[in-house]
Scaffold this motif. Sequence first.
Motif, PDB file in Angstrom:
ATOM      1  N   SER A  16       0.819  -1.206   0.000  1.00  0.00           N
ATOM      2  CA  SER A  16       0.000   0.000   0.000  1.00  0.00           C
ATOM      3  C   SER A  16       0.857   1.263   0.000  1.00  0.00           C
ATOM      4  O   SER A  16       0.331   2.364  -0.166  1.00  0.00           O
ATOM      5  N   THR A  17       2.172   1.086   0.175  1.00  0.00           N
ATOM      6  CA  THR A  17       3.090   2.227   0.181  1.00  0.00           C
ATOM      7  C   THR A  17       4.384   1.818  -0.502  1.00  0.00           C
ATOM      8  O   THR A  17       4.845   0.680  -0.345  1.00  0.00           O
ATOM      9  N   THR A  32       7.703   3.365  -3.566  1.00  0.00           N
ATOM     10  CA  THR A  32       8.190   4.362  -4.512  1.00  0.00           C
ATOM     11  C   THR A  32       7.714   4.034  -5.919  1.00  0.00           C
ATOM     12  O   THR A  32       7.447   2.875  -6.255  1.00  0.00           O
ATOM     13  N   TYR A  49       1.389   2.366 -10.352  1.00  0.00           N
ATOM     14  CA  TYR A  49       1.356   3.806 -10.115  1.00  0.00           C
ATOM     15  C   TYR A  49       2.710   4.393 -10.481  1.00  0.00           C
ATOM     16  O   TYR A  49       3.726   4.080  -9.846  1.00  0.00           O
ATOM     17  N   THR A  77       4.027   9.987  -8.061  1.00  0.00           N
ATOM     18  CA  THR A  77       3.900  10.098  -6.612  1.00  0.00           C
ATOM     19  C   THR A  77       2.544  10.710  -6.261  1.00  0.00           C
ATOM     20  O   THR A  77       1.934  11.431  -7.054  1.00  0.00           O
ATOM     21  N   GLY A  78       2.053  10.390  -5.072  1.00  0.00           N
ATOM     22  CA  GLY A  78       0.777  10.928  -4.630  1.00  0.00           C
ATOM     23  C   GLY A  78       0.058   9.942  -3.725  1.00  0.00           C
ATOM     24  O   GLY A  78       0.570   8.855  -3.421  1.00  0.00           O
ATOM     25  N   VAL A  79      -1.133  10.338  -3.303  1.00  0.00           N
ATOM     26  CA  VAL A  79      -1.981   9.509  -2.461  1.00  0.00           C
ATOM     27  C   VAL A  79      -3.235   9.171  -3.254  1.00  0.00           C
ATOM     28  O   VAL A  79      -3.920  10.067  -3.760  1.00  0.00           O
ATOM     29  N   TYR A  80      -3.542   7.884  -3.349  1.00  0.00           N
ATOM     30  CA  TYR A  80      -4.653   7.416  -4.180  1.00  0.00           C
ATOM     31  C   TYR A  80      -5.605   6.558  -3.335  1.00  0.00           C
ATOM     32  O   TYR A  80      -5.166   5.622  -2.662  1.00  0.00           O
ATOM     33  N   ASN A  81      -6.878   6.881  -3.385  1.00  0.00           N
ATOM     34  CA  ASN A  81      -7.899   6.066  -2.720  1.00  0.00           C
ATOM     35  C   ASN A  81      -8.572   5.163  -3.742  1.00  0.00           C
ATOM     36  O   ASN A  81      -9.025   5.630  -4.798  1.00  0.00           O
ATOM     37  N   THR A 127      -6.066   3.018   0.812  1.00  0.00           N
ATOM     38  CA  THR A 127      -5.285   4.181   0.399  1.00  0.00           C
ATOM     39  C   THR A 127      -3.891   3.740  -0.027  1.00  0.00           C
ATOM     40  O   THR A 127      -3.216   3.007   0.701  1.00  0.00           O
ATOM     41  N   THR A 158      -0.138   5.036  -1.130  1.00  0.00           N
ATOM     42  CA  THR A 158       0.762   6.179  -1.032  1.00  0.00           C
ATOM     43  C   THR A 158       2.027   5.899  -1.833  1.00  0.00           C
ATOM     44  O   THR A 158       2.749   4.935  -1.551  1.00  0.00           O
ATOM     45  N   ILE A 212       5.568   7.388  -2.959  1.00  0.00           N
ATOM     46  CA  ILE A 212       6.517   8.408  -2.512  1.00  0.00           C
ATOM     47  C   ILE A 212       7.690   8.505  -3.491  1.00  0.00           C
ATOM     48  O   ILE A 212       7.921   7.617  -4.320  1.00  0.00           O
TER      49      ILE A 212
END
Length: 198
Positions: free
Chosen positions: A113-114, A116, A155, A158-162, A179, A181, A183
């Motif tokens: 979920s997180t 680079t 993805y 970079t950014g936050v995606y729901n 969510t 994320t 980075i």
Amino acid sequence: GIAVSSPGIYIDTFAVAGGCDSVSIVTVNESVITVPVITGQLWYCSGETASLSTTPQNYTSYSWSTGSTQSGINTITNLPITVTVTNADGCTASSAPVVLTHPPLAGLNANPSTGTAPLIVDFTNTSTGANSYDWYFPSIDTFSTVTMDGHTHTYDQTGVYNVTLVAHSEHCSDTAVVTITVITPDQPLDIEIPNVFT
């Protein structure tokens, strides 16, 4: 006296003192009770209850498997539901069992979920009690399925995606959101070492 097991007119004679007989005429009627059928909404959505009653509704008492003695019940039990009824003559009958359809429960896992960019994420649908699904990837993609198949997305920015998954049953729906994320990769440190010989 005599014992009878079918309806009709029965005559019985009793000897009494004085040489006379006493004659008793009795009409026996059979009490018929209709087997109850559980009716109503055999499903419920989250936050609600299923409302059940019987057909017919002219009984004098009710004993539901949930413990209620009312003519109707509101329940979300996982167990089979039956009701035993009694009519005005004291005869009893029991219904066939019914089972409720419970609301769907949406479930969505993302792995990872997180991370680079470029970040490859596997989405797993862990929903229960549903028969169709709507997937929402804002600004990326939206689609519907009738299977439990997951989805993979890369993805690059970079950014936050729901990401939203809506699980549907015949009557209800439920929503799960994860969510993601993405980075920026760590940049190597540019360290300048002074020259002590100059």
